[in-house]
Design an enzyme around this catalytic site. Structure first.
Site, PDB file in Angstrom:
ATOM      1  N   HIS A  64       0.819  -1.207   0.000  1.00  0.00           N
ATOM      2  CA  HIS A  64       0.000   0.000   0.000  1.00  0.00           C
ATOM      3  C   HIS A  64       0.857   1.264   0.000  1.00  0.00           C
ATOM      4  O   HIS A  64       1.921   1.314   0.614  1.00  0.00           O
ATOM      5  CB  HIS A  64      -0.920   0.023   1.221  1.00  0.00           C
ATOM      6  CG  HIS A  64      -1.972  -1.040   1.207  1.00  0.00           C
ATOM      7  ND1 HIS A  64      -2.891  -1.151   0.195  1.00  0.00           N
ATOM      8  CD2 HIS A  64      -2.245  -2.043   2.084  1.00  0.00           C
ATOM      9  CE1 HIS A  64      -3.694  -2.177   0.439  1.00  0.00           C
ATOM     10  NE2 HIS A  64      -3.316  -2.738   1.578  1.00  0.00           N
ATOM     11  N   CYS A 118       0.324   2.467  -4.720  1.00  0.00           N
ATOM     12  CA  CYS A 118      -0.423   3.651  -5.134  1.00  0.00           C
ATOM     13  C   CYS A 118       0.402   4.910  -4.874  1.00  0.00           C
ATOM     14  O   CYS A 118       1.179   4.971  -3.917  1.00  0.00           O
ATOM     15  CB  CYS A 118      -1.735   3.739  -4.360  1.00  0.00           C
ATOM     16  SG  CYS A 118      -2.914   2.419  -4.722  1.00  0.00           S
TER      17      CYS A 118
END
Length: 222
Positions: free
Chosen positions: A23, A79
């Site tokens: 993440h 991301c």
């Protein structure tokens, strides 16, 4: 941070590789050293209690100490990871393979380069994009689309130059739409942290470096 281990004893002739697949997010920057006004971050397993790892920390830990004669490659599949190493130059490439190097050096004059070494990063997407997961690699479990594209580029013989690598990775992701799954899940944590909203999949791997170079002439090797 475990990143400190990577730099211990680093000297001329060393080739270092930092790979992160997980993440990533963003947070507001208040020092004025970010072009878009946001710091990029990594979200390790314990980020809820220990906090996110900010790009300034990553740069200070594995980029700035890099000595002359040493090489660092970062492969960051997350991301908002376009400039997550805070390297001074970003290769802005269009779909036809034409490119220019954008100058991302902070206006404040803060040094974001190395101590003479070479640092290059492949990242999963641009700073304002999210990275998806895909089951196309193992056929069983989802993996990062960028990691899959990176492996495919090498296995298919596209890893001759950095420009060829970047083009091949982007092409693979564009052609893997049917195998993409989990992108919404991967993006959810970013939405919660930044207050953003989920949209369609927009993902273009990025290339950043401590200095500009001809991406179609410089051979790629780790």
């Amino acid at each position: 941070m475990a990143m400190y281990w990577l730099m211990q004893g680093c000297q001329a002739g060393d080739s270092l590789v930092f790979h992160y697949s997980g993440h990533g997010s963003q947070q507001r920057n208040y020092t004025g050293d970010e072009v878009d006004g946001f710091d990029e971050t990594l979200c390790p397993l314990d980020f809820e209690t220990q906090g996110m790892i900010v790009d300034d920390e990553i740069n200070a830990t594995i980029v700035r100490p890099l000595p002359a004669g040493a090489r660092l490659h970062a492969i960051v599949d997350a991301c908002h990871s376009g400039t997550v190493l805070d390297l001074p130059y970003l290769c802005r490439m269009d779909r036809n393979g034409n490119y220019v190097w954008e100058d991302h050096r902070p206006r404040s004059g803060v040094w974001k380069g190395t101590n003479g070494g070479e640092a290059i990063s492949f990242s999963g997407c641009d700073d304002d994009q999210t990275s998806a997961d895909t089951s196309a690699l193992s056929k069983i479990t989802s993996t990062g689309a960028m990691t899959y594209a990176f492996i495919q580029a090498i296995e298919r013989g596209h890893g001759t130059t950095y420009g060829n690598m970047l083009n091949a990775m982007r092409s693979t992701i564009r052609n893997t739409d049917n195998g993409v799954g989990g992108g919404i899940v991967t993006s959810l944590i970013s939405m919660l942290l930044t207050g953003g909203s989920l949209g369609g999949l927009r993902q273009e791997p990025q290339l950043t470096a401590n200095q500009a170079f001809d991406v179609y002439k410089k051979p790629f090797f780790l």
